[in-house]
Design an enzyme around this catalytic site. Structure first.
Site, short mmCIF file in Angstrom:
data_model
loop_
_atom_site.label_atom_id
_atom_site.label_comp_id
_atom_site.label_asym_id
_atom_site.label_seq_id
_atom_site.Cartn_x
_atom_site.Cartn_y
_atom_site.Cartn_z
N ASP A 44 39.60 -3.58 66.56
CA ASP A 44 40.87 -4.00 65.97
C ASP A 44 40.63 -4.86 64.72
OD1 ASP A 44 40.05 -6.25 67.31
OD2 ASP A 44 41.88 -6.53 68.48
N SER A 45 39.34 -5.05 64.37
CA SER A 45 39.02 -5.64 63.07
C SER A 45 39.53 -4.73 61.95
CB SER A 45 37.50 -5.84 62.93
OG SER A 45 36.81 -4.65 63.23
N ASP A 83 38.93 -0.70 70.88
CA ASP A 83 39.60 -1.95 71.25
C ASP A 83 41.02 -1.68 71.71
OD1 ASP A 83 38.30 -4.43 71.09
OD2 ASP A 83 38.26 -4.34 68.90
N GLU A 181 30.93 -12.73 71.84
CA GLU A 181 31.07 -13.03 70.41
C GLU A 181 30.96 -14.54 70.18
OE1 GLU A 181 34.45 -11.20 68.54
OE2 GLU A 181 34.08 -12.20 66.63
O1 KIV Z 1 37.15 -5.50 66.39
C1 KIV Z 1 35.97 -5.78 66.20
O2 KIV Z 1 35.40 -5.51 65.16
C2 KIV Z 1 35.26 -6.48 67.26
C3 KIV Z 1 33.94 -7.13 66.93
C4 KIV Z 1 33.53 -8.10 67.95
C5 KIV Z 1 32.83 -6.22 66.71
O3 KIV Z 1 35.72 -6.55 68.36
#
Ligand code: KIV
Length: 263
Positions: A44-45, A83, A181
């Site tokens: 979800d980044s 995600d 994380e």
């Molecule tokens: O959404 C994302 O990029 C993540 C990072 C921890 C890799 O969850």
């Protein structure tokens, strides 16, 4: 060869480091897996790096489904992890299943859920019904407003104990993997040694079973350049393919992250 949960389990048992990167589209999916990436995370980044938002909170289930389809269309080898966006898994386990099922139908092979023990029932519900889950603890970007910023977690004895307990409870609930994380590397080491599922680290030191970075961070094209745990692999590489290859090689050799990237 297609990478599945059992491939990852074998790599874990053989102590082979697992490489992962975020990915949001078909072209990068093909490029990354042709260079040898093991896991593609439709993170979800995407809210930050594709949509330009300050947080991941605005990413919708529809966004995640769309980008999962894009990645699945370009991928035939890597394991696709997706995600679950904010608000799609916190209400009830049944509601989480309904939403996760849509991600699986779009091409997800495992879903990632932020949250410690509070999510254990949901992890159990999904994993008992055919949906593998990667739990995500430590800094949880979807909780940024509650955590008060993107800061290192688990620094006090009490927090560290809580994170270790969370990890054990999530494994007992059926999590197939655990992402950690921004936590101290010694704590990540302790958790990794305690569990019998692979751990994935981002800002969690060298002792995790797998490493992940946000693709745009490791290519040096995001605004996160200054963060300690990030390395820009484009420096010294003459192509994106070489940068990704160097990342995979360093992860597999246990060279990335170095002490300069740890907390
Ligand atoms: O959404 C994302 O990029 C993540 C990072 C921890 C890799 O969850």
């Amino acid at each position: 060869m297609k990478i599945t949960q059992s491939t990852l389990q074998k790599m874990y048992v053989n102590k082979e480091k697992i490489s992962a990167l975020t990915c949001y589209d078909a072209s990068f999916a093909t490029l990354l897996e042709n260079v040898g990436i093991d896991i593609l995370l439709v993170g979800d980044s995407l809210g930050n790096v594709l949509q330009g938002a300050d947080t991941t909170l605005s990413v919708t289930l529809k966004d995640a489904i769309y980008h999962t389809r894009c990645v699945a269309n370009g991928s035939s080898k890597a394991l696709i992890m997706v995600d679950m966006p904010f608000g799609t898994f916190q209400i009830t386990p049944e509601n989480a299943f309904k939403n996760a099922a849509q991600l699986m139908a779009a091409g997800a092979e495992i879903v990632k859920i932020e949250g410690g023990r509070i999510m254990a029932k949901t992890v159990e519900f999904l994993s008992q019904r055919g949906i593998p889950v990667c739990s995500h603890i430590g800094l949880m970007p979807q909780s940024v407003h509650q955590l008060g910023g993107y800061t290192v977690q688990g620094k006090t004895v009490r927090q560290a104990k809580q994170l270790l307990e969370d990890a054990v409870l999530l494994e007992e609930a059926g999590a197939s993997m655990l992402l950690m994380e921004l936590i101290p590397s010694l704590l990540a080491k302790k958790i990794t040694e305690r569990l019998s599922i692979p751990t994935i680290g981002i800002g969690a030191g060298i002792n995790c079973s797998a490493q992940i970075l946000v693709l745009y961070d490791m290519l040096g094209i995001s605004t996160n350049k200054e963060k300690r745990f990030i390395k820009n692999f484009m420096i010294g590489a003459n192509s994106i393919q070489n940068a990704v290859k160097n990342y995979i090689d360093e992860v597999k050799a246990g060279e990335f992250p170095g002490p300069e990237h740890e907390f």
